[in-house]
Design a protein around this motif. Structure first.
Motif, PDB file in Angstrom:
ATOM      1  N   ALA A 132     -56.549  51.469 -33.539  1.00 32.83           N
ATOM      2  CA  ALA A 132     -56.196  52.819 -32.176  1.00 32.83           C
ATOM      3  C   ALA A 132     -55.327  52.399 -31.614  1.00 32.83           C
ATOM      4  O   ALA A 132     -55.576  53.434 -30.369  1.00 32.83           O
ATOM      5  CB  ALA A 132     -57.065  54.122 -31.775  1.00 32.83           C
ATOM      6  N   SER A 133     -54.317  52.214 -31.350  1.00 33.01           N
ATOM      7  CA  SER A 133     -53.578  51.375 -30.838  1.00 33.01           C
ATOM      8  C   SER A 133     -52.446  52.544 -30.407  1.00 33.01           C
ATOM      9  O   SER A 133     -51.732  52.338 -29.178  1.00 33.01           O
ATOM     10  CB  SER A 133     -53.548  50.291 -30.360  1.00 33.01           C
ATOM     11  OG  SER A 133     -52.687  49.016 -31.581  1.00 33.01           O
ATOM     12  N   PHE A 134     -52.240  52.723 -31.603  1.00 29.04           N
ATOM     13  CA  PHE A 134     -50.602  53.915 -31.376  1.00 29.04           C
ATOM     14  C   PHE A 134     -51.144  55.230 -31.717  1.00 29.04           C
ATOM     15  O   PHE A 134     -51.953  56.012 -32.890  1.00 29.04           O
ATOM     16  CB  PHE A 134     -50.028  53.060 -32.290  1.00 29.04           C
ATOM     17  CG  PHE A 134     -49.191  51.941 -31.854  1.00 29.04           C
ATOM     18  CD1 PHE A 134     -48.255  51.912 -30.812  1.00 29.04           C
ATOM     19  CD2 PHE A 134     -50.189  51.018 -31.947  1.00 29.04           C
ATOM     20  CE1 PHE A 134     -47.560  50.759 -30.746  1.00 29.04           C
ATOM     21  CE2 PHE A 134     -49.451  49.709 -31.846  1.00 29.04           C
ATOM     22  CZ  PHE A 134     -48.192  49.582 -31.092  1.00 29.04           C
ATOM     23  N   ASP A 135     -49.928  56.249 -31.263  1.00 25.17           N
ATOM     24  CA  ASP A 135     -50.076  57.389 -31.590  1.00 25.17           C
ATOM     25  C   ASP A 135     -49.312  58.112 -32.904  1.00 25.17           C
ATOM     26  O   ASP A 135     -50.284  59.044 -33.402  1.00 25.17           O
ATOM     27  CB  ASP A 135     -49.568  58.631 -30.061  1.00 25.17           C
ATOM     28  CG  ASP A 135     -49.993  58.402 -29.463  1.00 25.17           C
ATOM     29  OD1 ASP A 135     -51.484  58.506 -29.144  1.00 25.17           O
ATOM     30  OD2 ASP A 135     -49.604  57.746 -28.530  1.00 25.17           O
ATOM     31  N   HIS A 136     -48.208  57.866 -33.096  1.00 24.43           N
ATOM     32  CA  HIS A 136     -47.811  57.164 -34.711  1.00 24.43           C
ATOM     33  C   HIS A 136     -47.176  56.027 -34.541  1.00 24.43           C
ATOM     34  O   HIS A 136     -46.341  55.056 -33.712  1.00 24.43           O
ATOM     35  CB  HIS A 136     -46.674  57.929 -33.766  1.00 24.43           C
ATOM     36  CG  HIS A 136     -46.411  59.760 -33.600  1.00 24.43           C
ATOM     37  ND1 HIS A 136     -47.239  61.081 -34.372  1.00 24.43           N
ATOM     38  CD2 HIS A 136     -46.640  60.098 -32.018  1.00 24.43           C
ATOM     39  CE1 HIS A 136     -47.116  61.176 -33.229  1.00 24.43           C
ATOM     40  NE2 HIS A 136     -46.239  61.336 -32.074  1.00 24.43           N
ATOM     41  N   VAL A 137     -47.519  55.846 -36.374  1.00 20.66           N
ATOM     42  CA  VAL A 137     -47.077  54.621 -36.733  1.00 20.66           C
ATOM     43  C   VAL A 137     -45.718  55.262 -38.017  1.00 20.66           C
ATOM     44  O   VAL A 137     -46.423  55.738 -38.525  1.00 20.66           O
ATOM     45  CB  VAL A 137     -48.460  53.515 -37.091  1.00 20.66           C
ATOM     46  CG1 VAL A 137     -47.948  52.893 -38.279  1.00 20.66           C
ATOM     47  CG2 VAL A 137     -49.239  53.228 -36.281  1.00 20.66           C
ATOM     48  N   ILE A 138     -44.908  55.227 -37.656  1.00 19.53           N
ATOM     49  CA  ILE A 138     -43.575  55.345 -38.872  1.00 19.53           C
ATOM     50  C   ILE A 138     -43.664  53.701 -39.920  1.00 19.53           C
ATOM     51  O   ILE A 138     -43.595  52.688 -40.016  1.00 19.53           O
ATOM     52  CB  ILE A 138     -42.417  55.356 -37.817  1.00 19.53           C
ATOM     53  CG1 ILE A 138     -42.892  56.261 -37.090  1.00 19.53           C
ATOM     54  CG2 ILE A 138     -41.029  55.858 -38.579  1.00 19.53           C
ATOM     55  CD1 ILE A 138     -41.934  56.481 -35.765  1.00 19.53           C
ATOM     56  N   LEU A 139     -43.777  54.417 -41.546  1.00 20.47           N
ATOM     57  CA  LEU A 139     -42.937  53.575 -41.936  1.00 20.47           C
ATOM     58  C   LEU A 139     -42.192  53.906 -42.945  1.00 20.47           C
ATOM     59  O   LEU A 139     -42.284  55.053 -44.086  1.00 20.47           O
ATOM     60  CB  LEU A 139     -44.387  53.357 -42.648  1.00 20.47           C
ATOM     61  CG  LEU A 139     -44.386  52.113 -44.374  1.00 20.47           C
ATOM     62  CD1 LEU A 139     -44.039  50.843 -43.390  1.00 20.47           C
ATOM     63  CD2 LEU A 139     -45.728  52.023 -44.915  1.00 20.47           C
ATOM     64  N   SER A 140     -40.521  54.095 -42.457  1.00 24.27           N
ATOM     65  CA  SER A 140     -39.421  54.256 -43.098  1.00 24.27           C
ATOM     66  C   SER A 140     -39.108  53.986 -44.024  1.00 24.27           C
ATOM     67  O   SER A 140     -38.302  52.749 -44.264  1.00 24.27           O
ATOM     68  CB  SER A 140     -38.530  55.356 -41.560  1.00 24.27           C
ATOM     69  OG  SER A 140     -37.613  56.002 -42.439  1.00 24.27           O
TER      70      SER A 140
END
Length: 194
Positions: free
Chosen positions: A77-85
């Motif tokens: 839970a260290s990020f609000d959003h994780v992107i894998l584009s």
């Protein structure tokens, strides 16, 4: 620099001043945009040295690393959003990276080329592996090893207790709502824990 249409969808889903991790961030275009326009903080992770250099030049904090090694360096839970584009299809263990991105982030944004797109199907019927804007490689030099369609990704999410919060299917710069698995070449999903 203007964003591709799929990156605009992603940017619209990012909360201002949030913490963002962009996995497979490429040249850092999206992160640079988010830092400038949404005042986010965070990192990109990229394996390609040339892209790492471009990220640094764009002012993006980047870690050179192989996503196949996992995300053990990041706390829960260290990020609000994780992107894998447009990276999921190039992963050896797509399921594990999907689980990991929701371990380190409250929400994930995943995009991938839709193998079910009608032009891809037509090329297969003609005896050839598809080559298109979203699948720009020949079969013998592609980094893509796992192809999926909308239903495949949604079944993987269901199997792992992942909630689909929003879905946008696109073809070029246009959103597709009628027969999306047939008419859309790229899928963009916003996912979270159930």
């Amino acid at each position: 620099m203007s964003l591709r249409a799929d990156l605009k969808v992603i940017a619209d889903w990012i909360t201002p001043k949030s913490r963002v991790l962009d996995l497979g961030c490429g040249d850092g275009t999206l992160m640079a945009h988010l830092m400038r326009d949404k005042r986010v903080s965070g990192y990109g992770v990229e394996i390609d040295v040339d892209n790492v250099v471009k990220c640094v030049a764009a002012g993006v904090q980047v870690i050179q690393g192989d996503l196949e090694a996992g995300l053990a360096d990041f706390d829960d839970a260290s990020f609000d959003h994780v992107i894998l584009s447009q990276t999921l299809q190039a992963m050896r263990n797509s399921e594990e990276i999907l689980i990991e991105l929701l371990r380190v982030g409250a929400e994930g944004i995943v995009t991938f080329p839709n193998f079910g797109y009608w032009e891809n199907r037509l090329q297969i019927l003609q005896g050839r592996m598809p080559v298109s804007e979203t699948i720009p490689y020949q079969w013998y030099n592609t980094p893509n090893i796992h192809w999926c369609m909308l239903g495949d990704f949604e079944a993987l999410c269901a199997k792992n207790g992942i909630a689909i919060r929003e879905r946008v299917v696109m073809n070029n710069d246009e959103r597709v709502s009628f027969l999306p698995n047939l008419r859309g070449s790229l899928a963009v999903y916003r996912v979270g824990r159930q």
